[in-house]
Design an enzyme around this catalytic site. Structure first.
Site, PDB file in Angstrom:
ATOM      1  N   GLU A 130       0.920  -1.184   0.018  1.00 39.22           N
ATOM      2  CA  GLU A 130      -0.028  -0.096   0.113  1.00 39.22           C
ATOM      3  C   GLU A 130       1.004   1.333   0.019  1.00 39.22           C
ATOM      4  OE1 GLU A 130      -3.750   2.055   2.246  1.00 39.22           O
ATOM      5  OE2 GLU A 130      -3.174  -0.114   2.867  1.00 39.22           O
ATOM      6  N   LYS A 180      -8.691  -1.284   1.082  1.00 41.13           N
ATOM      7  CA  LYS A 180      -9.465  -1.608   2.038  1.00 41.13           C
ATOM      8  C   LYS A 180     -10.620  -2.948   1.275  1.00 41.13           C
ATOM      9  CE  LYS A 180      -9.725  -0.382   5.481  1.00 41.13           C
ATOM     10  NZ  LYS A 180      -9.216  -0.579   6.410  1.00 41.13           N
TER      11      LYS A 180
END
Length: 397
Positions: A208, A224
């Site tokens: 990420e 997410k």
């Protein structure tokens, strides 16, 4: 707080720099020039300290909108690590419970210059490596109860979403650095790499992007939403209204964070809910970008984006208060930032899938975002699934 030359911090053989985000063409010819280490107990603003230290050593990051050129012969750039507790301090939120790795600083800045010396062979000997059993800081029931507590807070209107993170530790024997370096080989580890200091080391396999400066734009890529990396898992993730709602909430939070430091009207969502693979998991990722405002410095940028929205929740400060109240131990090396900064270059990963070593133990954190629609047992299982590939690779001889 300590400022040291490279040999005052750690006298390791010169080797290829393994910091996530370091320029690929320079890694084999870099040497450490200066280092700053800071703990939250030292007081002060870690974001300002980082920018000031970098400027004092030839890396001016006081206007990210101004084009800058990499010097192939002088100072190359710097490794930057910021813990979640330091990020919370910079954002004005509570830092949470004490870290289980007190030897690990909350801010590390390591400045590197180019050298003509020939580096030693990368890595180290794996011989004699032993890893004990993992011991979790909370039981599955305690984790599930914390999920229920977040759902209660959402029901009261205190928060919309909170990311809960658990911690585990395992004793080890041998040199931990080769084991930590192996994490970079995990599929999807965009920010695979290591950073070391006296009495501590960090190994990262994060997919990420917390914040990057790419082609003159600030970029963040929040992740997410998780499912097993099977065809059925991909279909389920794409069809899940709960996962999409959770994801879009964090995208909106990231848009707001960037808008605080962006040129007016420049924030945009370049990609929404793209499904990508990390090890044996599908994860949903979006890309949000913006043009930096004129005069934006590194310190203001760090205050705006740290800690990352995908590992805190919404609203961010209210979520940090819930995290501080519910998590049994501090987040240590996890859920912070690790990467590279330099002239015209910022590339910081969010330290998920990240392990820290102290003199006796390895430390690992994993968790997930909690919404009103979360099932406590499913959240416990998701955290275990995220930790499993990291545990397996660390145990390999």
């Amino acid at each position: 707080m300590s400022e040291n030359g490279p040999h005052g911090v750690e006298a390791l053989p010169l080797g290829m720099i393994d910091v996530p985000g370091a320029p690929a063409g320079c890694r084999a010819r870099l040497e450490e020039r200066a280092r700053l280490q800071w703990w939250t107990a030292d007081g002060g603003d870690p974001a300002a300290l980082a920018q000031e230290f970098l400027a004092a050593h030839g890396i001016a990051l006081d206007d990210l909108a101004r084009p800058a050129t990499h010097d192939p012969d002088g100072v190359c750039g710097a490794a930057l690590y910021l813990s979640a507790a330091a990020g919370a301090r910079a954002a004005g939120g509570p830092p949470g419970p004490p870290s289980p790795v007190p030897a690990l600083p909350d801010l590390v800045v390591v400045v590197y210059g180019h050298t003509d010396q020939r580096p030693a062979a990368a890595g180290g000997a794996d011989g004699g490596w032993w890893l004990g059993q993992w011991c979790d800081s909370w039981t599955p029931r305690q984790h599930a109860n914390a999920v229920s507590a977040v759902r209660d807070a959402i029901g009261r209107g205190d928060v919309y979403q909170v990311n809960l993170v658990g911690h585990a530790a395992a004793a080890y024997a041998g040199d931990p650095r080769p084991a930590l370096a192996r994490l970079a080989a995990l599929p999807g580890a965009r920010y695979g790499g290591t950073l070391t200091g006296a009495g501590w080391a960090i190994g990262c396999a994060s997919p990420e992007t917390l914040i990057a400066l790419e082609h003159g734009r600030l970029v963040t890529r929040p992740i997410k939403g998780t499912r097993p990396a099977t065809p059925a898992g991909r279909r389920d993730l794409l069809a899940s209204a709960k996962e999409r709602a959770e994801h879009v909430m964090i995208v909106d939070l990231e848009r707001n964070d960037l808008a605080r430091v962006a040129r007016t009207g420049s924030v945009r969502v370049d990609e929404l809910f793209a499904v990508r693979r990390w090890c044996d998991l599908w994860q949903a990722e979006s890309t949000v970008s913006a043009a930096p405002a004129h005069g934006l410095g590194l310190a203001a940028l760090l205050r705006a984006v740290c800690p990352g929205g995908s590992v805190t929740g919404a609203p961010k400060l209210a979520a940090l208060e819930r995290i501080a109240a519910l998590e049994p131990v501090g987040r240590g090396a996890s859920m912070g930032a690790l990467g590279w900064v330099g002239a015209g270059r910022i590339d910081l990963g969010l330290t998920i899938r990240t392990v820290a070593a102290d003199a006796q133990r390895l430390h690992l954190w994993a968790g997930g975002g909690i919404t009103w629609g979360s099932d406590p047992a499913a959240e416990v299982a998701e955290a275990a699934a995220k930790a499993a590939p990291v545990r397996a690779l660390l145990a390999a001889g």
